[in-house]
Motif scaffolding. Structure first.
Motif, PDB file in Angstrom:
ATOM      1  N   LEU A 238       0.797  -1.223   0.000  1.00  0.00           N
ATOM      2  CA  LEU A 238       0.000   0.000   0.000  1.00  0.00           C
ATOM      3  C   LEU A 238       0.832   1.277   0.000  1.00  0.00           C
ATOM      4  O   LEU A 238       0.526   2.213  -0.756  1.00  0.00           O
ATOM      5  N   ALA A 241       1.910   1.897  -3.464  1.00  0.00           N
ATOM      6  CA  ALA A 241       0.782   2.261  -4.327  1.00  0.00           C
ATOM      7  C   ALA A 241       0.413   3.724  -4.158  1.00  0.00           C
ATOM      8  O   ALA A 241       0.046   4.412  -5.123  1.00  0.00           O
ATOM      9  N   TRP A 245      -0.630   6.331  -7.102  1.00  0.00           N
ATOM     10  CA  TRP A 245      -2.044   6.658  -7.296  1.00  0.00           C
ATOM     11  C   TRP A 245      -2.579   7.452  -6.120  1.00  0.00           C
ATOM     12  O   TRP A 245      -2.094   7.342  -4.996  1.00  0.00           O
ATOM     13  N   SER A 247      -5.465   8.600  -3.293  1.00  0.00           N
ATOM     14  CA  SER A 247      -6.234   7.790  -2.355  1.00  0.00           C
ATOM     15  C   SER A 247      -7.588   7.391  -2.934  1.00  0.00           C
ATOM     16  O   SER A 247      -8.070   6.270  -2.705  1.00  0.00           O
ATOM     17  N   ILE A 250      -7.223   4.321  -5.080  1.00  0.00           N
ATOM     18  CA  ILE A 250      -6.928   3.110  -4.323  1.00  0.00           C
ATOM     19  C   ILE A 250      -8.163   2.599  -3.595  1.00  0.00           C
ATOM     20  O   ILE A 250      -8.478   1.404  -3.628  1.00  0.00           O
ATOM     21  N   THR A 254     -10.003  -0.862  -4.605  1.00  0.00           N
ATOM     22  CA  THR A 254     -10.067  -1.894  -3.569  1.00  0.00           C
ATOM     23  C   THR A 254     -11.504  -2.342  -3.341  1.00  0.00           C
ATOM     24  O   THR A 254     -11.785  -3.544  -3.229  1.00  0.00           O
ATOM     25  N   VAL A 289      -7.062  -0.447   3.526  1.00  0.00           N
ATOM     26  CA  VAL A 289      -7.237   0.957   3.137  1.00  0.00           C
ATOM     27  C   VAL A 289      -7.791   1.796   4.289  1.00  0.00           C
ATOM     28  O   VAL A 289      -8.109   2.967   4.104  1.00  0.00           O
TER      29      VAL A 289
END
Length: 378
Positions: A238, A241, A245, A247, A250, A254, A289
């Motif tokens: 994460l 990532a 990208w 938030s 993501i 997800t 997340v």
């Protein structure tokens, strides 16, 4: 900053250990203390009860005094709780110990979010919080096979004494290492302008309520090994990532993966062990997340209400687990075939995820990405 980050990682690792450790030592404690089944149930739930009830009070304390001293003092109480459990001779002392451990762990995750959010921009705070969460998640692994081995060799009391010493060391490190953040009142004078309205934050309510649905399956409805290992592995990806990208991308991706997994399991619950394992692992990994969603919340909350706002949203995560467990239990009590029962359970999961994703995409304020965070001073 590196020192404080490592201290936060250690504290979160201890918190994750205590969230899972009772699954290993609990049956041994019950046998040793000759607990009745109802007493064992209360003992198992005491940690999560005190943990959940304190989220909003902890947030208020952060708003008033900052992170360092509330977090350190409560962790000292948690260390005392583990010591009390280690020396307990009956139900009530063990119950008090479990309650105190929950109190000690209650400020840790939110303290990480609050502290990093006050020091950095939302993007950087999100990456650092995800890093702390990734490293800290190893605590869940320590509370599995390593704890089983330790308990078998030296007993559950020694394990609790060792955990108490570790928590105390983390508390002292927090007190010695964390920087002092500015008071909410002083930060308000320099960083906050305009008006703030509660509806700006409501788009995150369904997300928080459904974040840990996968954890419900891991805890009670599925084997924990694959889901736990996969969830920890993906948590380490994460922070990287978040470098590539935003938030929103993501969280959206997800939830789409989780929704598709729930739909697959709803329509084909008995297709194969491989598809079931993969679907459950993906659902559990959705919880990774959590720090990203909370970082978004910090960007929208006024500084004077940041702690209590995070506490309220974090409470929703626990309420979501509780509600989903109750719903799944009611569906299982319909006495349908196994395939039909699990089809309904995963169908309910897919419905909840679809609602949360729709609200998140449709109602998310555009100002989230551009919103800055306060810069702390010594």
């Amino acid at each position: 900053m590196r020192t404080s980050l490592s201290v936060l990682c250690s504290a979160f690792l201890a918190s994750m250990y205590f969230r899972s450790y009772f699954g290993v030592v609990g049956p041994v404690v019950s046998d040793d203390l000759a607990l009745a089944p109802v007493e064992f149930g209360w003992l198992a739930s005491a940690f999560f009860g005190s943990f959940a009830l304190l989220q909003i009070p902890v947030g208020i304390a952060f708003d008033r005094w900052g992170v360092r001293w509330p977090m350190a003092s409560m962790m000292v109480l948690g260390a005392a709780g583990s010591a009390l459990l280690a020396s307990s001779s009956g139900f009530w002392s063990a119950f008090a110990g479990q309650v105190a451990i929950g109190i000690g762990c209650a400020p840790i995750f939110m303290g990480v979010l609050y502290y990093l959010g006050r020091l950095h921009s939302p993007d950087k705070a999100g990456r650092l919080a995800a890093t702390v969460s990734s490293v800290g998640s190893v605590g869940a692994l320590i509370s599995a096979s390593p704890l089983s081995f330790f308990t078998a060799e030296w007993g559950w009391r020694a394990a609790c004494w060792a955990a108490s010493a570790t928590m105390l060391a983390c508390a002292l490190s927090i007190a010695a290492s964390l920087r002092r953040t500015p008071s909410a009142r002083s930060a308000l004078q320099t960083t906050e302008g305009g008006t703030w309205r509660l509806p700006k934050l409501l788009y995150l309510v369904p997300i928080c309520f459904t974040l840990s649905l996968g954890g419900t399956f891991r805890n009670a409805w599925a084997g924990p090994y694959l889901t736990g290992v996969f969830g920890i592995a993906t948590s380490f990806a994460l922070p990287f990532a978040l470098l590539r990208w935003r938030s929103r991308t993501i969280v959206t991706a997800t939830y789409m993966v989780g929704l598709l997994s729930a739909l697959l399991l709803a329509f084909t619950p008995g297709f194969s062990i491989l598809s079931a394992s993969a679907g459950l692992a993906l659902l559990y990994a959705m919880g990774n997340v959590h720090p990203v969603a909370m970082t978004e919340a910090q960007a929208l909350l006024p500084i004077r209400m940041r702690g209590i706002g995070l506490g309220a949203l974090n409470t929703l995560v626990f309420l979501g687990v509780s509600a989903s467990s109750s719903v799944f239990g009611a569906l299982a009590d319909l006495h349908l075939s196994a395939a039909a029962t699990y089809g309904l359970i995963f169908g309910a999961t897919a419905t909840a995820l679809a609602i949360a994703l729709s609200v998140y995409v449709a109602c998310r304020p555009k100002a989230v990405e551009a919103q800055g965070a306060a810069t702390a001073v010594d």
